[in-house]
Design an enzyme around this catalytic site. Structure first.
Site, short mmCIF file in Angstrom:
data_model
loop_
_atom_site.label_atom_id
_atom_site.label_comp_id
_atom_site.label_asym_id
_atom_site.label_seq_id
_atom_site.Cartn_x
_atom_site.Cartn_y
_atom_site.Cartn_z
N LYS A 188 0.83 -1.21 0.00
CA LYS A 188 0.00 0.00 0.00
C LYS A 188 0.86 1.26 0.00
CE LYS A 188 0.55 1.09 4.57
NZ LYS A 188 0.83 2.41 5.20
N THR A 245 -3.67 5.67 3.35
CA THR A 245 -2.32 6.05 2.93
C THR A 245 -2.33 6.78 1.58
OG1 THR A 245 -1.52 4.07 4.06
CG2 THR A 245 0.05 5.19 2.65
#
Length: 328
Positions: A188, A245
């Site tokens: 991620k 994120t």
């Protein structure tokens, strides 16, 4: 409980504050004595977690033996690039009787291994619990509610972490899949750089949503090839951590990507940062593992090229949009 957090970065500090807030006897270990002393005096960690006052009952220590002496729980919080050297420094000091937890998000740059796997081998403690999810340190340290997942092949250890970390503003779920949780936490960060590039080039919500969605597909392919469970990535350590994120103002990886998208060179970006951006290091690791496992990851591959091959991110759109057409 007597708990030691190894690593005074933002995420290590936020966890130490959280646990100290529950009334535990918590020690935060830092590698640099001068900076640890500065934190003692100011009750601040301005280098890694600005604007937050450290609680009076949080102990600060730079001596390894003193830091872990009598600890029942040890939390490994060193950045992935330094994880091996930091953990090796505690070999013989951390024992099998201690519950060991890794909150490091990333893969080892030299060995391509997961943190819990590497840590268990170095320390000889048995299975280590991986703790990950949508949890920016800046928000956890300020008591903003969130959720996270504790993953371990030893269900009893994951359950203990769940009980210790859960509180009024911090909810923990358990998982038997540390592979999926740790791989999700690494990939991620790479994808967040891609989304940052898009934003830096002035693209909009459509592009961001497309990158996150197709990035999740790449993440799932990677986890399945690595031996994890696809279902894990539908949860907090997958799509949850990916969304936060890729979209948060707190995301250092998104910030790196945004600057790449605006035309800055990666060497200049990293040279101006005090905090680490795990996605830069992990783009190389993900590239190497994906190549070995024969996993197609076009978005992550372009991030790797931008970080290590001086590839101009502005050329990524043409390459992505002109790929062979296929079914979703």
């Amino acid at each position: 409980m007597r708990i030691t957090v190894i690593g005074d970065g933002g995420w290590g500090t936020a966890n130490a504050m959280l646990l100290a807030g529950y009334g535990h006897d918590v020690t935060l270990w830092g590698a640099f004595p001068e900076y640890v002393e500065e934190m003692r005096k100011t009750r601040r960690n301005e280098k890694f977690l600005k604007g937050v006052t450290l609680p009076d009952n949080l102990n600060l220590e730079s001596d390894r033996a003193k830091a872990v002496s009598g600890a029942e729980v040890v939390v490994l919080a060193a950045p992935s690039k330094y994880f091996t050297s930091v953990v090796e420094g505690f070999k013989g000091l951390i024992t099998k009787e201690m519950l060991v937890v890794s909150i490091t998000k990333g893969l080892c740059e030299k060995t391509n291994r997961r943190m819990t796997d590497l840590g268990a081998e170095i320390l000889g403690t048995g299975p280590i619990v991986a703790l990950a999810g949508p949890t920016h340190a800046e928000e956890v340290a300020r008591g903003i509610p969130t959720t996270i997942v504790a993953a371990c092949e030893d269900a009893a250890k994951a359950k203990r972490v769940q009980e210790i970390w859960s509180g009024p503003k911090f909810r923990v779920y358990t998982s038997p899949d540390p592979v999926g949780v740790e791989i999700g936490g690494a990939v991620k960060n790479v994808l967040a750089i891609a989304v940052g590039c898009s934003d830096g080039m002035g693209f909009g919500d459509n592009t961001r949503a497309a990158l996150i969605t197709r990035g999740l597909v790449e993440m799932k392919r990677f986890v399945l090839a690595y031996g994890g469970l696809e279902a894990t990535l539908n949860g907090l350590a997958g799509v949850g951590d990916l969304i936060v994120t890729c979209t948060s103002v707190h995301s250092r990886n998104h910030s790196v990507g945004e600057r790449l998208g605006k035309g800055e060179k990666i060497v200049d970006i990293l040279g101006s940062m005090q905090m680490v951006a795990e996605g830069v290091w992990n783009s190389k690791v993900v590239h190497e593992i994906a190549k070995r496992l024969n996993v197609e990851m076009p978005i992550c591959e372009l991030v790797y090229a931008a970080c290590y091959k001086d590839f101009d991110a502005k050329n990524a759109v043409k390459l992505m949009m002109e790929r062979e057409l296929k079914a979703e």
